[in-house]
Every structure is written in structure tokens, then in C-alpha cells.
Write a protein that holds these residues in place. Structure first.
Motif, PDB file in Angstrom:
ATOM      1  N   THR A  81       2.740 -13.710 -25.059  1.00 34.92           N
ATOM      2  CA  THR A  81       3.089 -13.413 -23.658  1.00 34.92           C
ATOM      3  C   THR A  81       1.908 -13.639 -22.714  1.00 34.92           C
ATOM      4  O   THR A  81       2.109 -13.905 -21.535  1.00 34.92           O
ATOM      5  CB  THR A  81       3.615 -11.972 -23.493  1.00 34.92           C
ATOM      6  N   GLY A  82       0.676 -13.545 -23.236  1.00 37.95           N
ATOM      7  CA  GLY A  82      -0.493 -13.837 -22.408  1.00 37.95           C
ATOM      8  C   GLY A  82      -0.410 -15.265 -21.880  1.00 37.95           C
ATOM      9  O   GLY A  82      -0.772 -15.551 -20.731  1.00 37.95           O
TER      10      GLY A  82
ATOM     11  N   GLY B 209       0.768  -9.103 -26.690  1.00 32.91           N
ATOM     12  CA  GLY B 209       0.472  -8.938 -25.266  1.00 32.91           C
ATOM     13  C   GLY B 209      -0.282  -7.662 -24.997  1.00 32.91           C
ATOM     14  O   GLY B 209      -1.153  -7.257 -25.783  1.00 32.91           O
ATOM     15  N   ARG B 210       0.054  -7.037 -23.859  1.00 31.11           N
ATOM     16  CA  ARG B 210      -0.620  -5.789 -23.486  1.00 31.11           C
ATOM     17  C   ARG B 210       0.363  -4.620 -23.372  1.00 31.11           C
ATOM     18  O   ARG B 210      -0.011  -3.477 -23.501  1.00 31.11           O
ATOM     19  CB  ARG B 210      -1.299  -5.942 -22.114  1.00 31.11           C
ATOM     20  N   ASP B 211       1.631  -4.961 -23.085  1.00 28.70           N
ATOM     21  CA  ASP B 211       2.629  -3.926 -22.778  1.00 28.70           C
ATOM     22  C   ASP B 211       3.892  -4.127 -23.604  1.00 28.70           C
ATOM     23  O   ASP B 211       4.966  -3.725 -23.192  1.00 28.70           O
ATOM     24  CB  ASP B 211       2.994  -3.999 -21.284  1.00 28.70           C
TER      25      ASP B 211
ATOM     26  N   ARG C  18     -12.393  -7.648 -17.806  1.00 27.04           N
ATOM     27  CA  ARG C  18     -10.957  -7.907 -17.970  1.00 27.04           C
ATOM     28  C   ARG C  18     -10.262  -6.691 -18.605  1.00 27.04           C
ATOM     29  O   ARG C  18      -9.178  -6.292 -18.179  1.00 27.04           O
ATOM     30  CB  ARG C  18     -10.752  -9.168 -18.819  1.00 27.04           C
TER      31      ARG C  18
ATOM     32  N   ARG D 197      -4.784  -1.237 -14.101  1.00 30.62           N
ATOM     33  CA  ARG D 197      -3.758  -1.652 -13.139  1.00 30.62           C
ATOM     34  C   ARG D 197      -2.598  -0.661 -13.177  1.00 30.62           C
ATOM     35  O   ARG D 197      -2.333  -0.024 -14.200  1.00 30.62           O
ATOM     36  CB  ARG D 197      -3.287  -3.078 -13.421  1.00 30.62           C
TER      37      ARG D 197
ATOM     38  N   ASP E  40      -7.163  -4.701 -16.934  1.00 31.93           N
ATOM     39  CA  ASP E  40      -5.891  -4.574 -17.664  1.00 31.93           C
ATOM     40  C   ASP E  40      -5.531  -3.100 -17.902  1.00 31.93           C
ATOM     41  O   ASP E  40      -4.373  -2.719 -17.883  1.00 31.93           O
ATOM     42  CB  ASP E  40      -5.957  -5.315 -19.008  1.00 31.93           C
TER      43      ASP E  40
ATOM     44  N   VAL F  15      -6.366 -14.603 -14.146  1.00 30.53           N
ATOM     45  CA  VAL F  15      -5.089 -14.149 -14.733  1.00 30.53           C
ATOM     46  C   VAL F  15      -4.851 -12.635 -14.615  1.00 30.53           C
ATOM     47  O   VAL F  15      -3.715 -12.197 -14.429  1.00 30.53           O
ATOM     48  CB  VAL F  15      -4.939 -14.650 -16.198  1.00 30.53           C
ATOM     49  N   SER F  16      -5.914 -11.842 -14.675  1.00 33.29           N
ATOM     50  CA  SER F  16      -5.711 -10.391 -14.586  1.00 33.29           C
ATOM     51  C   SER F  16      -5.121 -10.011 -13.231  1.00 33.29           C
ATOM     52  O   SER F  16      -4.269  -9.131 -13.132  1.00 33.29           O
ATOM     53  CB  SER F  16      -7.029  -9.634 -14.775  1.00 33.29           C
TER      54      SER F  16
ATOM     55  N   TYR G  78       1.625 -15.409 -18.687  1.00 37.37           N
ATOM     56  CA  TYR G  78       0.865 -15.010 -17.494  1.00 37.37           C
ATOM     57  C   TYR G  78      -0.150 -16.094 -17.132  1.00 37.37           C
ATOM     58  O   TYR G  78      -0.399 -16.366 -15.956  1.00 37.37           O
ATOM     59  CB  TYR G  78       0.175 -13.656 -17.715  1.00 37.37           C
ATOM     60  N   ARG G  79      -0.731 -16.720 -18.138  1.00 38.66           N
ATOM     61  CA  ARG G  79      -1.690 -17.805 -17.882  1.00 38.66           C
ATOM     62  C   ARG G  79      -0.992 -19.003 -17.243  1.00 38.66           C
ATOM     63  O   ARG G  79      -1.543 -19.655 -16.352  1.00 38.66           O
ATOM     64  CB  ARG G  79      -2.349 -18.236 -19.196  1.00 38.66           C
TER      65      ARG G  79
ATOM     66  N   ARG H 137       5.373  -9.267 -13.126  1.00 41.81           N
ATOM     67  CA  ARG H 137       5.550  -8.630 -14.441  1.00 41.81           C
ATOM     68  C   ARG H 137       7.038  -8.446 -14.746  1.00 41.81           C
ATOM     69  O   ARG H 137       7.485  -8.669 -15.858  1.00 41.81           O
ATOM     70  CB  ARG H 137       4.844  -7.263 -14.499  1.00 41.81           C
TER      71      ARG H 137
HETATM   72  O1   DC Z   1      -3.975 -12.417 -24.210  1.00 45.75           O
HETATM   73  P1   DC Z   1      -4.517 -13.304 -23.084  1.00 45.75           P
HETATM   74  O2   DC Z   1      -6.007 -13.203 -22.890  1.00 45.75           O
HETATM   75  O3   DC Z   1      -4.061 -14.710 -23.188  1.00 45.75           O
HETATM   76  O4   DC Z   1      -3.847 -12.682 -21.772  1.00 45.75           O
HETATM   77  C1   DC Z   1      -4.133 -13.183 -20.499  1.00 45.75           C
HETATM   78  C2   DC Z   1      -3.991 -12.096 -19.436  1.00 45.75           C
HETATM   79  O5   DC Z   1      -2.625 -11.771 -19.240  1.00 45.75           O
HETATM   80  C3   DC Z   1      -4.729 -10.789 -19.719  1.00 45.75           C
HETATM   81  O6   DC Z   1      -5.810 -10.620 -18.826  1.00 45.75           O
HETATM   82  C4   DC Z   1      -3.724  -9.710 -19.468  1.00 45.75           C
HETATM   83  C5   DC Z   1      -2.446 -10.386 -19.112  1.00 45.75           C
HETATM   84  N1   DC Z   1      -1.325  -9.978 -19.937  1.00 45.75           N
HETATM   85  C6   DC Z   1      -0.561  -8.938 -19.498  1.00 45.75           C
HETATM   86  O7   DC Z   1      -0.876  -8.343 -18.477  1.00 45.75           O
HETATM   87  N2   DC Z   1       0.531  -8.554 -20.210  1.00 45.75           N
HETATM   88  C7   DC Z   1       0.871  -9.181 -21.340  1.00 45.75           C
HETATM   89  N3   DC Z   1       1.959  -8.803 -21.991  1.00 45.75           N
HETATM   90  C8   DC Z   1       0.072 -10.249 -21.814  1.00 45.75           C
HETATM   91  C9   DC Z   1      -1.034 -10.617 -21.100  1.00 45.75           C
END
Ligand code: DC
Length: 226
Positions: free
Chosen positions: A34-35, A128-130, A179, A186, A183, A98-99, A38-39, A108
Motif C-alpha cells: 500500500t505504500g 502498510g501503516r494502518d 518520516r 498525523r 507517520d 509522500v508523508s 501512496y507513492r 487516505r
Molecule cells: O512503506 P513506504 O515507505 O513505501 O510508504 C511510503 C509512505 O506512505 C510512508 O511515509 C507512509 C505512507 N503510508 C501510509 O500512510 N499508509 C499506508 N498504508 C502505507 C504507507
């Protein structure tokens, strides 16, 4: 074997993508990074020359773009409106913006909806993150993969070919810490460990060990895997 979903969250550079791809391969599941989504949006925003204040334009752009993730030999290929941006989305410029782009709640929401759709038939390993907290709260297995900032910087440094990208190890460490902070702080879906996620600290582990640990969790907790 029944299909199920695995959510892998954690900070930048913890090894999520590599681990998620290998776990997916071992199970015959689909890997979704999923990153990269966002990228890809960030790449398009930069290409369009939008300024940080042009939030409404960024959201409209995100609604319009056709984003495609294609599983390939060396991980996942990413296409934006038919253009292969797999390499471009890893550039330093995209990484440093990207952040901010991913902190916009409406962006999102749009990407979360796409991610839910990708996982609806199960058999997905999503990183991902979430993911465990927002995207797939019902995932059968949730992992929070982390490692110390120093270790993550060292790994990224090696990945980028040492100082070739014009960044020292210390600079990388600072960028990763910056970063992480963005992350984690936010308002919309910050990086957080879901209460039911299994914490794996990979600071002293090699990739195959982490993969084996997760496959083990699939066997013991989900009754999946071979
Ligand atoms: O995993 P990555 O470094 O490729 O992710 C890039 C950016 O995307 C990272 O700074 C946070 C964001 N991200 C996010 O907010 N939620 C996700 N599910 C995946 C990535």
C-alpha cells in the motif's frame, strides 16, 4: 487450504515489503504494497507541479488516476494511468513528499477503499501503516514489524548502494526518524500497532527468520499455511 488475509504494519525500513512478498509467495497469496499506492499518488502530484497548499487539486487527482498493481518477478509493478512508475516512485523526491500527501484524510479514504476492494476475496498479504487498524480490521493475522532506527537506516543504506544516492548513513537515519514521526503523529490513521497485532522486532533477525515466524503464526493462529 482456506484463504485468509494478513496485515503487516510497521515503520519505514523494517523489512515489511520483502517479508510480505515472501510470505505471500510461500502461501500462494497476492501481495499488496500500500505504500506504493501512496507513492504513486505522490509521483503524480509532483508531476502535475502541485504545491503543498493545493489539497483540493490533489484529492481530485487521486479520484481521477487509474492505479494498477501488477504482481511481478521482482515484487510488484506499479502503473499510473498506464505508465510504469515502479522505479520512479522510489526516488528521493517522492520519498520526501509522500508523508505529507498520505496525511490528507480524503486521499487516505480513497486509497483505503481501493485496498479493501483488493482484499475482499481474501488470500492477500497487505503491508502498510494502518492495515490492521483501519483497512483490514478483520484480517485473520496482524503483524506489527519493527526494528531500531539505526538498523533500519543501515538496511536502507545498503539497499540504496551505500553513499551512491548522495546520502550518508547519518542523514538516512535522520530522514527515517523524521518520516516515523510524521507517520506516527498525523491525525488521519497514524502508524499504530493494532491491539491484536503480534509484535515482531526484527533488529536482530534475518529476513528468512521473520518470514518463518509469520508462517508459523499462520499455522498456529489461523490454521493456514503448510
Ligand atoms: O512503506 P513506504 O515507505 O513505501 O510508504 C511510503 C509512505 O506512505 C510512508 O511515509 C507512509 C505512507 N503510508 C501510509 O500512510 N499508509 C499506508 N498504508 C502505507 C504507507
Amino acid at each position: 487450504m482456506n484463504k485468509f488475509n494478513i496485515a503487516i504494519d510497521g515503520p519505514a525500513g523494517a523489512g515489511k515489503s520483502t517479508v510480505a512478498r515472501l510470505v505471500a509467495e510461500a502461501l500462494g497469496f497476492v501481495y499488496v504494497d500500500t505504500g506504493a499506492m501512496y507513492r504513486a499518488v505522490t509521483w503524480r502530484v509532483l508531476q502535475e507541479g502541485l504545491t503543498p497548499e493545493q489539497t483540493a487539486e490533489m484529492i481530485a487527482l487521486t479520484e481521477r488516476i487509474e492505479l494498477r498493481l501488477v504482481p511481478g518477478e521482482n515484487g510488484q509493478q506499479v502503473f499510473v494511468d498506464g505508465i510504469d512508475v515502479t522505479r520512479e516512485i522510489r526516488s528521493r523526491e517522492v520519498t520526501s513528499h509522500v508523508s505529507r500527501v498520505s496525511s490528507i484524510p480524503e486521499i487516505r479514504r480513497l486509497l483505503t477503499a481501493k485496498q479493501k476492494e483488493l482484499a475482499k476475496d481474501k488470500g492477500v498479504v497487505m503491508d502498510g501503516r494502518d492495515i490492521g487498524s483501519q483497512v483490514l480490521p478483520d484480517a485473520e493475522l496482524k503483524v506489527f514489524l519493527t526494528a531500531s532506527v539505526r538498523i533500519r537506516a543501515e538496511r536502507r543504506f545498503r539497499e540504496l548502494g551505500g553513499a551512491q544516492q548522495g546520502m550518508s548513513l547519518e542523514q538516512l537515519e535522520q530522514e527515517i526518524a523524521r518520516r516515523d514521526k510524521m507517520d506516527e503523529q498525523r491525525e488521519a490513521s497514524p502508524l499504530v500497532k493494532a491491539p491484536d497485532a503480534v509484535l515482531i522486532d526484527s533488529s536482530a533477525m534475518e529476513i528468512p527468520e521473520v518470514v518463518e515466524r509469520i508462517l508459523d503464526l499462520c499455522r498456529t493462529r489461523v490454521g493456514g499455511g503448510s
